[in-house]
Design a protein around this motif. Sequence first.
Motif, short mmCIF file in Angstrom:
data_model
loop_
_atom_site.label_atom_id
_atom_site.label_comp_id
_atom_site.label_asym_id
_atom_site.label_seq_id
_atom_site.Cartn_x
_atom_site.Cartn_y
_atom_site.Cartn_z
N GLN A 165 -2.37 13.18 -0.85
CA GLN A 165 -2.85 12.52 0.37
C GLN A 165 -2.77 11.00 0.28
O GLN A 165 -2.84 10.32 1.29
N TYR A 166 -2.59 10.48 -0.96
CA TYR A 166 -2.48 9.03 -1.10
C TYR A 166 -1.19 8.47 -0.48
O TYR A 166 -1.02 7.27 -0.39
N ARG A 175 0.83 -1.21 0.00
CA ARG A 175 0.00 0.00 0.00
C ARG A 175 0.87 1.27 0.00
O ARG A 175 1.81 1.36 -0.77
N GLN A 176 0.54 2.22 0.87
CA GLN A 176 1.20 3.52 0.78
C GLN A 176 2.65 3.49 1.30
O GLN A 176 3.37 4.47 1.15
N ARG A 227 4.19 -3.45 6.36
CA ARG A 227 4.07 -3.05 4.95
C ARG A 227 5.40 -2.57 4.35
O ARG A 227 5.71 -2.94 3.21
N GLU A 250 0.96 2.50 8.60
CA GLU A 250 -0.35 2.18 9.18
C GLU A 250 -0.31 0.86 9.94
O GLU A 250 -0.94 0.71 10.99
N LYS A 251 0.42 -0.10 9.40
CA LYS A 251 0.53 -1.42 10.07
C LYS A 251 1.93 -1.62 10.64
O LYS A 251 2.49 -2.71 10.54
N THR A 304 -4.86 1.60 -3.55
CA THR A 304 -5.95 0.61 -3.57
C THR A 304 -6.39 0.31 -4.99
O THR A 304 -6.56 -0.86 -5.34
N GLN A 354 -0.46 9.02 2.59
CA GLN A 354 -0.80 8.76 3.99
C GLN A 354 -1.84 7.65 4.11
O GLN A 354 -2.58 7.42 3.16
N PRO A 355 -1.94 6.99 5.25
CA PRO A 355 -1.16 7.15 6.47
C PRO A 355 0.18 6.38 6.38
O PRO A 355 0.24 5.29 5.82
#
Lengths: 362, 399
Positions: A166-167, A34-35, A178, A173-174, A235, A169-170
């Motif tokens: 903004q993509y 992801r990010q 990640r 997150e995990k 995503t 962020q966050p």
Amino acid sequence: METASSRQIVIMGLCYVFSATLVTWPGQILRLARQDAWIGVPTCALIMLGVLWVVNRTLHAHPGKDLLTLIVEKYGWLGKCLVGAYVLLLALDMGKDLRLGTDFVNVVFLPRTPSILIATLIAATCVFMVRGGIEIVGRMAELYIPLFIVVALCAGLLLIPDLSWQYMQPFFEKGMIRPMVGVWYALTPIGNIMILPMMFSNQHFTFRQSCMAILISCGLLEFVLMICQLNLSSTLAGHLMYPAYEAVREIRLTDFLDRFDLPIVGLWLPTIVIKIGINLYVICTALQRIWPALEARTVVPAVGACIVVFGFWLFHTSVEVVSVNDAWPVLVIVWWIMIPVFACVGLLILARVQQSRLRRPS
Amino acid sequence: MKAKVAMTFVCALFLVPLTSGCWDRREINDIAFVTAAAADITQDNHYRVTIQVPLPGKISDVGQKGGGGGSSGNKAYFLDSTIGDTFRAANAKQQNAMSRQLYFSHMRVFVFGEDLARENIASPIDVMSRIPQNRMTTYLLVSSGPAADLLNAQATMEKTPAEFLRELANESMIHPRTVKRVTEALLAEGQDPIMPVVSWTTTKPGDAGDAQTNLKLNGLAIFQKKKLVAMLSGRAADGVLWAMGEFRRPLITIPAKNGSGFVSVMVTSYHVRTTVKPTQDGRMVCQIQARVTGTLSENTSNLTYERSQNLASLERQASQAVTDDMRIAVDQLQRLHADPIGICNRVYRNYPGYWHRVKHNWRDEFYPNIPVQIDAQVEIRNSGNATSPVGIPEEELQS
């Protein structure tokens, strides 16, 4: 087969790292990391720079010899087995790339044309290229890669107004899961840089050049990854098979000036062909190292034909080609990191022992 | 040597069949370019797919005659509608009745029928993303009523209704809703998609002319992920666009202070900033701040707003109008439990730990109860080419 210039070597290194990678890799890494996917590329670049430094020290201690030659010369039958293992890995990689390129053309442009025909034409191009020697491969790389990089950068710049920052962020997150997944998937393309010391001795290829190759290729990988992430979001990109291609299709200058995918793919596909050609060249050279009586040029068509069959036999669908990337970093860790590092450390120790024997007074 | 030449010749002969063209060869005059498609759902839960294909031979001379609909002789396009279990199945049926092969690469607009949108928009989105011939830059619209009817509107300003719809979609927002943007919102945490609503209208040319059917933008379709929950129009729709920073060419019209007329402020630029932050008691608060710059574009009152002492009061009135629009919109959206502005998405991106604590029922408990502070500041930079209401004598003006 002739030799390539230092510049061509750097460009071939770039090509080997990013060309075929751009097909499905951004989607895969963004789907799982992801990010936090972007962290993988610089981390792997640092790891591979360390490995290249060790290998370069070894090549420096053995002037005029590439790593494949050194392994065969210094480790005898064990070295030949190791080189045989590299042939298998490269054959697998070549089969994978051939299927990736073929499936991309098949899915996006020519859905009714039989895949085997597309693959045969790609393989035939590679065979003619490699039969001309590494110089031809190098010249093709010199012709297409800089042009592709310029066009890809321009395409990315045109997309800047459509990027959503903004993509990013966050962050974390995990936790570190990640970013670690990102490192895992980034190993596959960046580990490929080890092809350079396999092909070239330190007469043509220095640590500085390997640094340049790895930094430019990783910069471009990161750029494409960020464009996919910020334009499509991790995503959505994770749901797509070819997110980089989809991002290019988002470029729209005016109402009816929005078909930039064809010229970009027109430059991108030759770079995939060049990568497959480099693999074919190294496989044939490695076979010659194992059986010195063999003439590399003569086996090129046979090896090319075998790889086409191998690719279709091993990967029945395009989904399988993508799935194999989940486990591919294991092969990278073993073949492109552990074996070269252990082999080089062994070679350095052997060289030091030999030197100390020579210095010892008789 | 001779054998080698002969072998090369034989190999070259074998290569000839490979150079004759590929299996995907298609001549341009064998292709039917679909420029717009519409999808509705039938009562027995099948898809009705309508496609519009422009007719190249008629596109050049139809301007004087008008677009027309259906399949009468003077139309510039071909329209067909079929029913299928899936979209591709419906397309396959359409293909059976066509002399040309359907080609979707130039499809610019896709319209969801209202009933289908209330059911599920995810299925067409899948087709549009999966088939490379389709593009994720295709504009998405929702029709008020059946979507198939929209493609048959006269819409004489353009050659085909597809082109009219494309222009409407393009004008609907600063970043028009495309397949990509709607899919992003569908997949994003704490965010819902939004699409412009298009409906039929009839022109009113007066007694001299004949009324024609036309199309118009008629508000916004508000979704809860893949299901349409409401269609907003008027101030609520404007407020949503303000809050999203997506209002294209906004105009603020307010009653004059003395009640003698109205004043319009044309917005030349604006910036909206939406932030979320936690309070000390552990709640999340949202702030929407709009900074708007505009010009006084019309004054039908006798109040000289152009004087600098009156301009400030106009700015306050305009600011209040924008704030009210956004307030109406946010209240409606919170009542609908739909978040196209992405307030919850901001919570997820900036405070992921907090989000993971509330996400299990964010739509029903967390989102409707977020206090939203709205603040709009309008700044008027000039009054156009007039220094006072132009048609009113000086003695009747109020300062």
